[in-house]
Design an enzyme around this catalytic site. Structure first.
Site, short mmCIF file in Angstrom:
data_model
loop_
_atom_site.label_atom_id
_atom_site.label_comp_id
_atom_site.label_asym_id
_atom_site.label_seq_id
_atom_site.Cartn_x
_atom_site.Cartn_y
_atom_site.Cartn_z
N GLY B 72 37.22 36.71 42.81
CA GLY B 72 38.64 36.84 42.49
C GLY B 72 39.55 36.28 43.56
O GLY B 72 40.56 35.63 43.26
N THR B 73 39.21 36.53 44.81
CA THR B 73 40.08 36.07 45.90
C THR B 73 40.16 34.55 45.94
O THR B 73 41.25 33.99 46.10
CB THR B 73 39.57 36.63 47.25
OG1 THR B 73 39.81 38.05 47.25
CG2 THR B 73 40.30 36.01 48.43
N ASN B 152 44.85 47.17 40.94
CA ASN B 152 43.57 47.69 41.40
C ASN B 152 43.65 49.07 42.03
O ASN B 152 42.64 49.71 42.26
CB ASN B 152 42.95 46.70 42.39
CG ASN B 152 43.87 46.42 43.57
OD1 ASN B 152 45.04 46.08 43.38
ND2 ASN B 152 43.36 46.58 44.78
N SER B 200 36.88 38.10 37.84
CA SER B 200 35.78 38.35 38.77
C SER B 200 34.60 38.97 38.02
O SER B 200 34.79 39.86 37.19
CB SER B 200 36.28 39.30 39.85
OG SER B 200 35.23 39.67 40.70
N THR B 238 28.21 22.84 45.78
CA THR B 238 27.09 23.22 44.90
C THR B 238 27.29 24.67 44.47
O THR B 238 27.59 25.53 45.28
CB THR B 238 25.76 23.06 45.65
OG1 THR B 238 25.65 21.70 46.06
CG2 THR B 238 24.57 23.40 44.77
N CYS B 326 39.55 46.08 49.94
CA CYS B 326 39.95 44.88 50.69
C CYS B 326 40.92 45.24 51.81
O CYS B 326 41.22 44.41 52.67
CB CYS B 326 40.61 43.86 49.77
SG CYS B 326 39.52 43.31 48.47
#
Lengths: 392, 392
Positions: B72-73, B152, B200, B238, B326
């Site tokens: 998500g970040t 959140n 996410s 990648t 976070c």
């Protein structure tokens, strides 16, 4: 599919120890390492243990100098953009070389659109940049130098230690993209005199999509991902813990087995170089055999297209590549080979053969036999080849 | 450890189907999806299949509108920085709200240091931003609006569809951080009128460190990670294929079971809200019960510290949180709760209780009993509580 993987540079298989560690992590439902309850602390322990092992792999002074990323490309973007933006008040000049990976080239292109001046230096015929050219390019506006440790197409290793001395003396931040070196060769951030170093887990048989950035304590670099306080406030976002645990295990194995692995890889390289002339003629070896990785050989087969060779070898269940997998779909000749002085035609005939600890001489023999047939078939159809033969 | 996980917002366990898919991917030694041989094509097939499923989860018009990220970040950083820098020629004004996740706040702070002007709007007492405030804040310099889908910490859901209409009418790019919504609630990028949407994997029981960014076809956004041509040239590097395969499987399961899951989660929420008064008194419910996620409740317990409650519940093997994982380590009161009008003291008494499809009423009962004891113990020691009692 029973494929002979001689395209290790694009993807290495996971070690059985890595698989086991990742499966264990998957089965155990790990919590968020940033959470402060017991379940979070347990996860944080595993995260920090992987960080410690990765720091040992490159001989960092402290595990806190390692930032986990989503791979080599993020590490490089973080290093270059983060260092440029954090030091923009001191100057706007950045030095690099003509043979870098696209993650470096395009990150610097992005920065140049934001007012940074980029000097990109040539390499000599052996594929190496001259440290004195770096020294001469430094001005009082220079804030950053970025030179790759080894090249992903030719395997050629650059004189990082000498460049590092110059950078340190001139007090310019120095980044090396060591994505194809860390875990293959001994890499020591202290003896290399680097401030920033990018590495990737898959190079040493860990999972893809995981990597790290070494940021020397005191080096001024902004985060690329802003947000939460993860990674000592240097890279926001909940970590890919399963992948990081895999990378930690892979790093541990790389430390233990490095000498043995290097010997095996170098033996395969020597064998391939020795045997090639018995199977094909009229080819160039683009890899500098003195200064290069032990697990890669770049050759150009004259008069034919590398792309066709690759596809026909694929039909024989032998996987090789023609250039960086990151450049797939682009029909342009490799900038790395053109920088080495190759003609466009020769650059188009290029094969990148790369092997790993799981390959054997038997795999090389399979490649050589298949290559002999493929080259003969393609040259038989090649107007360029026929013209050449008439001339002789 | 046999822990009652009521901190699902920090980490959801992996579904057994996800574990199986990831373990299968680990065992099968997948090659690089960018490689052009058979082994590469096989890997690319798995990658694109996951992309297709994720596009269905949010009803995108095409799988090509989905970019896989490291979570998500990264999605939020990519959306905001990429949109701002790509549209800087049109204007430099960005609108957001006071209750966003740190990934939004800090990305915008970074942009403000690069010359962008940020307008951050308040929310009303119910925790929601008024669409007319957004409309009034738009100027002819406005290039981007970012409003989160659900919060959140409080679970409060914003009027995204209405804001989206305004943004579309005014031709301003609109991003929503839907990290805590996608896979929990039905989220439809078309009916929401969004151009950019971050999500996410772990929210819907896939692995951490994997996510996606929806970029509507035609929306002008620069990459955040420059380099190779992966992800349709929108995100270099990648891919974390094992993680993405896990996310694809999780998305498939979320689509199939969404209704049943929502009902179960909402029942647990109703139960918790109903039962709480029988176990504790003097608390505030900070979650707007009408417009919120079915899997989270934010309460403030008066006179005591949420941090202490969390740690004592942890001793009873019940995991909850006090704020965003976070933001762990920061002692400041939550900016989200202060924006709702809470006092610093009440904001410090906050618990975030969040559950998942694996929780039961029995888990809620365990929490409630433990909470009753913990609150009694802490209030018994609290000088604030004693003072209050004397006053009464």
């Amino acid at each position: 599919m029973n494929i002979v993987n001689l395209d290790h540079i694009s993807s290495n298989p996971l070690l059985s120890e890595v698989k086991e560690a990742m499966i264990d992590a998957i089965q155990n439902d790990l919590h968020n390492p940033s959470s402060q309850h017991k379940a979070g602390e347990h996860a944080a322990g595993l995260l920090e243990s992987a960080r410690e092992t990765c720091s040992q792999l490159i001989n960092a002074s402290s595990a806190r100098e390692i930032v986990f990323t989503s791979g080599g490309t993020e590490s490089v973007n973080h290093a270059l953009k983060g260092a440029a933006l954090a030091n923009g008040n001191k100057g706007n000049h950045i030095i690099t070389t003509n043979i870098e990976h696209n993650s470096v080239i395009r990150s610097l292109k992005r920065l140049s659109s934001q007012g940074f001046q980029i000097t990109s230096l040539p390499v000599d015929k052996t594929g190496r940049v001259l440290p004195k050219d770096i020294s001469n390019a430094i001005t009082d506006k220079t804030i950053l130098i970025s030179v790759m440790h080894s090249n992903n197409e030719t395997g050629i290793v650059q004189p990082i230690e000498e460049i590092g001395k110059i950078a340190r003396e001139k007090k310019v931040l120095f980044h090396t993209d060591a994505v194809d070196s860390v875990g293959v060769l001994p890499v020591d951030v202290k003896s290399l005199n680097v401030d920033l170093l990018s590495f990737s887990s898959n190079t040493f048989y860990g999972p893809t999509g995981v990597g790290g950035l070494y940021i020397r304590k005191g080096a001024r670099v902004f985060p690329l991902l802003d947000g939460g306080v993860q990674e000592n406030n240097k890279r926001a976002g909940t970590q890919n813990l399963i992948g990081i645990i895999g990378m930690g295990k892979a790093a541990e194995q790389a430390i233990v087995h490095m000498d043995k692995r290097m010997q095996h890889l170098q033996e395969l390289k020597n064998y391939l170089v020795e045997q090639l002339p018995s199977y094909v003629d009229e080819y160039l070896v683009n890899t500098n055999l003195k200064h290069s990785l032990p697990n890669l050989l770049n050759i150009s087969l004259k008069y034919i297209e590398g792309e066709s060779v690759m596809l026909m070898l694929d039909d024989e269940n032998v996987a090789v590549s023609t250039k960086s997998a990151c450049a797939t779909g682009s029909l342009r000749a490799s900038h790395v080979l053109l920088s080495l002085g190759l003609s466009h035609a020769d650059a188009q005939g290029t094969l990148v053969i790369s092997w790993g600890i799981d390959n054997t001489k038997d795999d090389m023999n399979k490649l050589l036999s298949a290559l002999k047939n493929v080259v003969a078939t393609l040259r038989h159809m090649s107007p360029l080849y026929k013209k050449q033969k008439v001339k002789i």
